[in-house]
Scaffold this motif. Structure first.
Motif, mmCIF file in Angstrom:
data_model
loop_
_atom_site.group_PDB
_atom_site.id
_atom_site.type_symbol
_atom_site.label_atom_id
_atom_site.label_comp_id
_atom_site.label_asym_id
_atom_site.label_seq_id
_atom_site.Cartn_x
_atom_site.Cartn_y
_atom_site.Cartn_z
ATOM 1 N N THR A 115 -11.740 7.514 14.735
ATOM 2 C CA THR A 115 -12.563 8.551 14.101
ATOM 3 C C THR A 115 -11.743 9.814 13.872
ATOM 4 N N LYS A 116 -10.956 10.181 14.863
ATOM 5 C CA LYS A 116 -10.118 11.378 14.721
ATOM 6 C C LYS A 116 -9.170 11.236 13.534
ATOM 7 N N GLN A 117 -8.555 10.078 13.410
ATOM 8 C CA GLN A 117 -7.618 9.894 12.306
ATOM 9 C C GLN A 117 -8.341 9.890 10.964
ATOM 10 N N LEU A 118 -9.483 9.232 10.913
ATOM 11 C CA LEU A 118 -10.222 9.162 9.655
ATOM 12 C C LEU A 118 -10.703 10.545 9.216
ATOM 13 N N PHE A 119 -11.292 11.295 10.136
ATOM 14 C CA PHE A 119 -11.892 12.574 9.759
ATOM 15 C C PHE A 119 -10.879 13.707 9.692
ATOM 16 N N VAL B 210 0.850 -1.193 0.000
ATOM 17 C CA VAL B 210 0.000 0.000 0.000
ATOM 18 C C VAL B 210 0.884 1.240 0.000
ATOM 19 N N ASP B 211 0.540 2.202 -0.836
ATOM 20 C CA ASP B 211 1.291 3.454 -0.933
ATOM 21 C C ASP B 211 1.457 4.051 0.462
ATOM 22 N N GLU B 212 2.700 4.259 0.866
ATOM 23 C CA GLU B 212 2.960 4.725 2.228
ATOM 24 C C GLU B 212 2.378 6.110 2.487
ATOM 25 N N ARG B 213 2.106 6.878 1.432
ATOM 26 C CA ARG B 213 1.541 8.215 1.612
ATOM 27 C C ARG B 213 0.107 8.164 2.138
ATOM 28 N N VAL B 214 -0.601 7.077 1.855
ATOM 29 C CA VAL B 214 -1.999 6.956 2.285
ATOM 30 C C VAL B 214 -2.218 5.716 3.157
ATOM 31 N N ARG B 215 -1.138 5.038 3.489
ATOM 32 C CA ARG B 215 -1.259 3.765 4.208
ATOM 33 C C ARG B 215 -1.960 3.941 5.553
ATOM 34 N N ASP B 216 -1.575 4.939 6.330
ATOM 35 C CA ASP B 216 -2.125 5.087 7.674
ATOM 36 C C ASP B 216 -3.629 5.304 7.654
ATOM 37 N N GLU B 217 -4.119 6.101 6.719
ATOM 38 C CA GLU B 217 -5.561 6.348 6.699
ATOM 39 C C GLU B 217 -6.319 5.129 6.182
ATOM 40 N N HIS B 218 -5.740 4.381 5.256
ATOM 41 C CA HIS B 218 -6.377 3.139 4.810
ATOM 42 C C HIS B 218 -6.425 2.112 5.947
ATOM 43 N N VAL B 219 -5.344 2.029 6.701
ATOM 44 C CA VAL B 219 -5.292 1.101 7.825
ATOM 45 C C VAL B 219 -6.294 1.517 8.902
ATOM 46 N N ALA B 220 -6.429 2.805 9.136
ATOM 47 C CA ALA B 220 -7.393 3.287 10.126
ATOM 48 C C ALA B 220 -8.808 2.871 9.746
ATOM 49 N N LEU B 221 -9.140 2.943 8.459
ATOM 50 C CA LEU B 221 -10.479 2.526 8.038
ATOM 51 C C LEU B 221 -10.665 1.031 8.258
ATOM 52 N N ALA B 222 -9.656 0.230 7.935
ATOM 53 C CA ALA B 222 -9.755 -1.212 8.144
ATOM 54 C C ALA B 222 -9.948 -1.535 9.628
ATOM 55 N N ALA B 223 -9.220 -0.829 10.500
ATOM 56 C CA ALA B 223 -9.363 -1.049 11.939
ATOM 57 C C ALA B 223 -10.733 -0.608 12.430
ATOM 58 N N PHE B 224 -11.243 0.470 11.857
ATOM 59 C CA PHE B 224 -12.599 0.932 12.198
ATOM 60 C C PHE B 224 -13.635 -0.117 11.799
ATOM 61 N N GLU B 225 -13.501 -0.684 10.614
ATOM 62 C CA GLU B 225 -14.407 -1.748 10.178
ATOM 63 C C GLU B 225 -14.385 -2.908 11.165
ATOM 64 N N GLN B 226 -13.199 -3.286 11.615
ATOM 65 C CA GLN B 226 -13.078 -4.397 12.547
ATOM 66 C C GLN B 226 -13.748 -4.075 13.879
ATOM 67 N N ALA C 137 -12.694 11.509 4.168
ATOM 68 C CA ALA C 137 -13.853 11.280 5.036
ATOM 69 C C ALA C 137 -14.953 12.285 4.770
ATOM 70 N N ARG C 138 -14.585 13.508 4.501
ATOM 71 C CA ARG C 138 -15.577 14.564 4.317
ATOM 72 C C ARG C 138 -16.223 14.527 2.935
ATOM 73 N N ARG C 139 -15.617 13.785 2.031
ATOM 74 C CA ARG C 139 -16.232 13.633 0.701
ATOM 75 C C ARG C 139 -17.294 12.536 0.688
ATOM 76 N N ILE C 140 -17.330 11.736 1.726
ATOM 77 C CA ILE C 140 -18.286 10.634 1.802
ATOM 78 C C ILE C 140 -19.497 11.088 2.615
#
Length: 278
Positions: free
Chosen positions: A82-86, A27-43, A91-94
């Protein structure tokens, strides 16, 4: 890198899906943290929906998430994830409705019993997992991206995992084998904890249908996140391999925690598809 406030949630996600540790490298390291945060939120939502045995307690937890997500666009959220995602413009485009849909679906299914047949089981599970897949697809690929493949992969992968909990969930209202499967193999609820020829045959039949559905879903030319693509490929290999095993339930457990060169190849393919269709 994720901070300590979010790392415990990421660790919980990786404990359920250990193969995703390998996917992180693709995963592109530039966006990895936010993608991982969403996966953790789903879990976290999945754990609230399935991991809490008292429906009232689960409902209270999910109600908290509904309030958290309703206020997050304005406040930025209170929960570390939530803080990391938003903090991300993604997040605001969804729309808020897409964020809240998985919570509402999870609440709606709390009182669900065992499905009558395999088709009904897939339909029932797709409420929550389809809403999560829709959110994830919008996050990774934009609001206009189709989410049918992601919905089917998310739903069927969950049912493979649920089957691995057959013995643990034998006392719960919602069994991982549908009623028609139990009847066809003359199995009662009380027999699900025992390794018998009838139980093995029922598990094999369930795994065969799950594998067929996953193969068809992965064949759709639609975007899947790197994590979802790897999850689906892992679930397919697990279902196929366990269905052919002399002891399918034991093999199901072995394969779910297995990583190695095959996992790396699946992760690379998933990342390639995500990049090609994104």
């Amino acid at each position: 890198m994720s901070d300590g406030a979010t790392q415990s949630y990421i660790d919980k996600w990786l404990a359920v899906q250990p193969q995703q540790r390998i996917a992180l490298g693709f995963v592109d390291e530039r966006v990895r943290d936010e993608h991982v945060a969403l996966a953790a939120f789903e879990q976290e939502l999945i754990a609230s929906a399935y991991g809490i045995r008292e429906p009232q307690v689960a409902a209270a937890k999910l109600q908290w998430w509904a309030e958290e997500l309703s206020g997050a666009p304005a406040s930025g959220g209170r929960h570390p994830l939530t803080k990391q995602l938003f903090a991300s413009e993604r997040a605001r485009r969804i729309p808020a409705s897409v964020w809240i849909a998985p919570v509402l679906a999870a609440m709606a299914q709390l009182e669900q019993g065992t499905s009558s047949d395999f088709s009904a089981q897939v339909t029932a599970a797709s409420g929550l997992h389809g809403a999560l897949a829709t959110l994830e697809t919008a996050w990774w690929f934009g609001l206009d991206a189709p989410a049918e493949a992601a919905t089917r992969v998310a739903t069927l992968s969950h049912l493979v995992f649920a089957l691995s909990r057959l013995e643990l969930d034998a006392e719960r209202e919602r069994l991982p084998l549908p009623m028609s499967r139990l009847a066809r193999h003359s199995l009662s609820r009380g027999q699900l904890k025992d390794d018998t020829p009838a139980r093995r045959d029922a598990i094999r039949a369930q795994l065969t249908e799950l594998a067929a559905g996953l193969k068809a879903a992965l064949a759709l030319n639609q975007p899947l996140s790197t994590f979802r693509g790897l999850e689906g490929r892992t679930a397919l290999a697990t279902a196929r391999g366990a269905a052919k095993a002399a002891e399918p339930f034991a093999e199901l457990h072995r394969r779910q925690s297995r990583t190695g060169p095959a996992t790396a190849l699946r992760a690379w393919r998933a990342a390639r598809r995500a990049g090609r269709l994104g």
